[in-house]
Design a protein around this motif. Structure first.
Motif, short mmCIF file in Angstrom:
data_model
loop_
_atom_site.label_atom_id
_atom_site.label_comp_id
_atom_site.label_asym_id
_atom_site.label_seq_id
_atom_site.Cartn_x
_atom_site.Cartn_y
_atom_site.Cartn_z
N LEU A 1 0.83 -1.21 0.00
CA LEU A 1 0.00 0.00 0.00
C LEU A 1 0.86 1.25 0.00
O LEU A 1 0.55 2.24 -0.69
CB LEU A 1 -0.94 0.00 1.22
CG LEU A 1 -2.08 -1.02 1.16
CD1 LEU A 1 -2.79 -1.10 2.51
CD2 LEU A 1 -3.07 -0.64 0.07
N GLN B 1 -4.64 4.09 3.70
CA GLN B 1 -5.02 2.68 3.79
C GLN B 1 -3.93 1.87 4.49
O GLN B 1 -4.22 0.94 5.25
CB GLN B 1 -5.29 2.09 2.39
CG GLN B 1 -6.54 2.61 1.75
CD GLN B 1 -6.31 3.89 0.95
OE1 GLN B 1 -5.29 4.54 1.08
NE2 GLN B 1 -7.29 4.27 0.14
N LYS C 1 -0.77 4.71 -1.17
CA LYS C 1 -2.01 4.69 -0.39
C LYS C 1 -1.67 4.71 1.10
O LYS C 1 -1.86 3.73 1.82
CB LYS C 1 -2.83 3.44 -0.75
CG LYS C 1 -3.23 3.40 -2.21
CD LYS C 1 -4.00 2.15 -2.54
CE LYS C 1 -4.41 2.15 -4.00
NZ LYS C 1 -5.13 0.94 -4.35
#
Length: 91
Positions: free
Chosen positions: A59, A67, A64
């Motif tokens: 991630l 997340q 990200k």
């Protein structure tokens, strides 16, 4: 009757204050023990094993961050600040 209510209110306030003091003291002791443990682990060259580390790293590589932080928190039970610092250190 008013004096009894005032007395009970004072007792409750004092009780809450003493509980907060005890919790604060306990939190400081736990933090001190964690710092010592971190020093011992660094001295021995050990790293904490992070559950689902590969997923968190994937991630992070994909950009990200939010997340990744959420997954780190779910996997480790860490707080928000601790999780953000750990994910930032992985990037």
């Amino acid at each position: 009757m008013d004096i009894a209510i005032l007395f009970l209110t004072c007792v409750v306030v004092l009780g809450v204050a003493s509980i907060q003091t005890a919790l604060s003291r306990s939190e400081r002791r736990v933090a001190r023990v964690e710092r010592k443990l971190d020093q011992v682990m660094r001295h021995l060259g050990l790293e904490e094993e992070v559950p689902r580390r590969d997923e968190v790293l994937a991630l992070v590589r994909d950009g990200k961050q939010v997340q990744a932080i959420k997954l780190y928190r779910e996997a480790t039970g860490a707080g928000l600040i601790e999780a953000k610092q750990a994910v930032d250190a992985m990037s």
